[in-house]
Motif scaffolding. Structure first.
Motif, mmCIF file in Angstrom:
data_model
loop_
_atom_site.group_PDB
_atom_site.id
_atom_site.type_symbol
_atom_site.label_atom_id
_atom_site.label_comp_id
_atom_site.label_asym_id
_atom_site.label_seq_id
_atom_site.Cartn_x
_atom_site.Cartn_y
_atom_site.Cartn_z
ATOM 1 N N THR A 81 0.845 -1.179 0.000
ATOM 2 C CA THR A 81 0.000 0.000 0.000
ATOM 3 C C THR A 81 0.883 1.232 0.000
ATOM 4 N N GLU A 82 0.651 2.108 -0.953
ATOM 5 C CA GLU A 82 1.479 3.289 -1.075
ATOM 6 C C GLU A 82 0.734 4.508 -0.561
ATOM 7 N N ASN A 83 1.356 5.211 0.375
ATOM 8 C CA ASN A 83 0.840 6.484 0.830
ATOM 9 C C ASN A 83 1.646 7.556 0.129
ATOM 10 N N ILE A 84 0.995 8.348 -0.678
ATOM 11 C CA ILE A 84 1.677 9.372 -1.454
ATOM 12 C C ILE A 84 2.057 10.525 -0.522
ATOM 13 N N ALA A 85 3.326 10.902 -0.568
ATOM 14 C CA ALA A 85 3.834 11.981 0.276
ATOM 15 C C ALA A 85 3.304 13.326 -0.220
ATOM 16 N N THR A 86 3.182 14.264 0.708
ATOM 17 C CA THR A 86 2.718 15.600 0.339
ATOM 18 C C THR A 86 3.872 16.490 -0.095
ATOM 19 N N ARG A 87 5.083 16.130 0.273
ATOM 20 C CA ARG A 87 6.226 16.930 -0.150
ATOM 21 C C ARG A 87 6.847 16.338 -1.411
ATOM 22 N N THR A 88 7.742 17.086 -1.996
ATOM 23 C CA THR A 88 8.386 16.644 -3.233
ATOM 24 C C THR A 88 9.602 15.779 -2.906
ATOM 25 N N PRO A 89 10.099 15.027 -3.880
ATOM 26 C CA PRO A 89 11.321 14.251 -3.638
ATOM 27 C C PRO A 89 12.506 15.139 -3.237
ATOM 28 N N GLN A 90 12.605 16.316 -3.846
ATOM 29 C CA GLN A 90 13.705 17.233 -3.498
ATOM 30 C C GLN A 90 13.602 17.692 -2.045
ATOM 31 N N GLN A 91 12.395 17.947 -1.571
ATOM 32 C CA GLN A 91 12.206 18.335 -0.178
ATOM 33 C C GLN A 91 12.574 17.187 0.752
ATOM 34 N N ALA A 92 12.210 15.974 0.374
ATOM 35 C CA ALA A 92 12.540 14.806 1.194
ATOM 36 C C ALA A 92 14.052 14.596 1.254
ATOM 37 N N LEU A 93 14.728 14.744 0.121
ATOM 38 C CA LEU A 93 16.181 14.585 0.111
ATOM 39 C C LEU A 93 16.860 15.704 0.898
ATOM 40 N N ALA A 94 16.345 16.926 0.786
ATOM 41 C CA ALA A 94 16.899 18.047 1.550
ATOM 42 C C ALA A 94 16.757 17.796 3.052
ATOM 43 N N ALA A 95 15.603 17.287 3.469
ATOM 44 C CA ALA A 95 15.387 16.975 4.892
ATOM 45 C C ALA A 95 16.311 15.852 5.349
ATOM 46 N N LEU A 96 16.509 14.860 4.504
ATOM 47 C CA LEU A 96 17.410 13.755 4.816
ATOM 48 C C LEU A 96 18.843 14.249 4.974
ATOM 49 N N LEU A 97 19.276 15.114 4.081
ATOM 50 C CA LEU A 97 20.630 15.674 4.164
ATOM 51 C C LEU A 97 20.806 16.514 5.420
ATOM 52 N N GLU A 98 19.820 17.323 5.748
ATOM 53 C CA GLU A 98 19.916 18.156 6.959
ATOM 54 C C GLU A 98 19.902 17.310 8.224
ATOM 55 N N ARG A 99 19.102 16.249 8.246
ATOM 56 C CA ARG A 99 19.018 15.391 9.433
ATOM 57 C C ARG A 99 20.330 14.659 9.684
ATOM 58 N N HIS A 100 20.933 14.128 8.630
ATOM 59 C CA HIS A 100 22.158 13.347 8.808
ATOM 60 C C HIS A 100 23.418 14.207 8.755
ATOM 61 N N ALA A 101 23.363 15.352 8.104
ATOM 62 C CA ALA A 101 24.492 16.277 7.973
ATOM 63 C C ALA A 101 25.804 15.536 7.716
ATOM 64 N N PRO A 102 25.905 14.838 6.587
ATOM 65 C CA PRO A 102 27.105 14.049 6.324
ATOM 66 C C PRO A 102 28.343 14.917 6.090
ATOM 67 N N GLN A 103 29.479 14.420 6.538
ATOM 68 C CA GLN A 103 30.753 15.071 6.254
ATOM 69 C C GLN A 103 31.329 14.559 4.937
ATOM 70 N N ARG A 104 31.003 13.306 4.615
ATOM 71 C CA ARG A 104 31.438 12.671 3.363
ATOM 72 C C ARG A 104 30.198 12.104 2.682
ATOM 73 N N LEU A 105 29.967 12.516 1.462
ATOM 74 C CA LEU A 105 28.736 12.190 0.746
ATOM 75 C C LEU A 105 29.077 11.674 -0.645
ATOM 76 N N LEU A 106 28.369 10.631 -1.062
ATOM 77 C CA LEU A 106 28.531 10.088 -2.406
ATOM 78 C C LEU A 106 27.188 10.123 -3.117
ATOM 79 N N LEU A 107 27.171 10.693 -4.311
ATOM 80 C CA LEU A 107 25.980 10.717 -5.150
ATOM 81 C C LEU A 107 26.224 9.803 -6.336
ATOM 82 N N LEU A 108 25.341 8.826 -6.497
ATOM 83 C CA LEU A 108 25.381 7.939 -7.658
ATOM 84 C C LEU A 108 24.148 8.212 -8.491
ATOM 85 N N GLY A 109 24.354 8.580 -9.747
ATOM 86 C CA GLY A 109 23.200 8.819 -10.589
ATOM 87 C C GLY A 109 23.548 9.545 -11.859
#
Length: 165
Positions: A2-30
């Motif tokens: 069952t999928e619950n559609i989020a009210t925020r955008t993927p970019q907002q979710a990724l921004a929140a994830l980055l702020e929560r974890h505040a990584p010192q070393r980050l890898l982006l694959l894509g």
């Protein structure tokens, strides 16, 4: 699933994830860049960021450890076997935290493939006909401490936590 559609955008979710974890070393694959990542880099210039395209990790990145790995627009461009090897290898060797943003309809993956690699379904985003799913992995949340692991179930409760053999 069952999928619950989020009210925020993927970019907002990724921004929140980055702020929560505040990584010192980050890898982006894509295959594409991310506005949320650009904003995070501008706000955190001390964060060391590496980037690679879809596929096998380059040798200089394969031997490194990252605080967070983001996989966005990556698995859609790989055969499933290669993607499984990549994601499993990153989980085991390169990162304690992983976030995968994937369009399941554009690849051969199913949610159970992510569950089998210990990732959790975090959010689901929909825009028009396209649905994106965010799966996350955090080594610290991977397994909860069992309720039986305490002094009450220890053979000699007075020695619980004192000795390691």
């Amino acid at each position: 699933m069952t999928e619950n559609i989020a009210t925020r955008t993927p970019q907002q979710a990724l921004a929140a994830l980055l702020e929560r974890h505040a990584p010192q070393r980050l890898l982006l694959l894509g295959a594409s860049s991310l506005p949320a990542l650009d904003a995070f880099q501008a706000a955190h210039p001390d964060c060391l960021m590496a980037q690679a395209g879809p596929g096998e990790l380059p040798a200089d990145l394969a031997g490194q450890r990252f605080d967070l790995v983001l996989m966005v627009d990556c698995l859609e461009h790989l055969p499933k076997k290669t993607g499984l090897q990549l994601l499993g290898g990153i989980r085991n060797l390169n990162a304690s935290k992983i976030a995968v943003l994937v369009d399941l309809s554009a690849c051969d993956w199913q949610p159970t493939d992510f569950f089998a690699l210990a990732l959790q379904a975090s959010e689901c985003f929909q825009r028009g006909e396209q649905t994106l799913n965010l799966f996350t992995y955090d080594l610290l949340d991977y397994k909860q401490v069992p309720d039986w692991l305490n002094a009450r179930f220890w053979a000699n409760p007075e020695n619980f936590g004192k000795y390691w053999w």
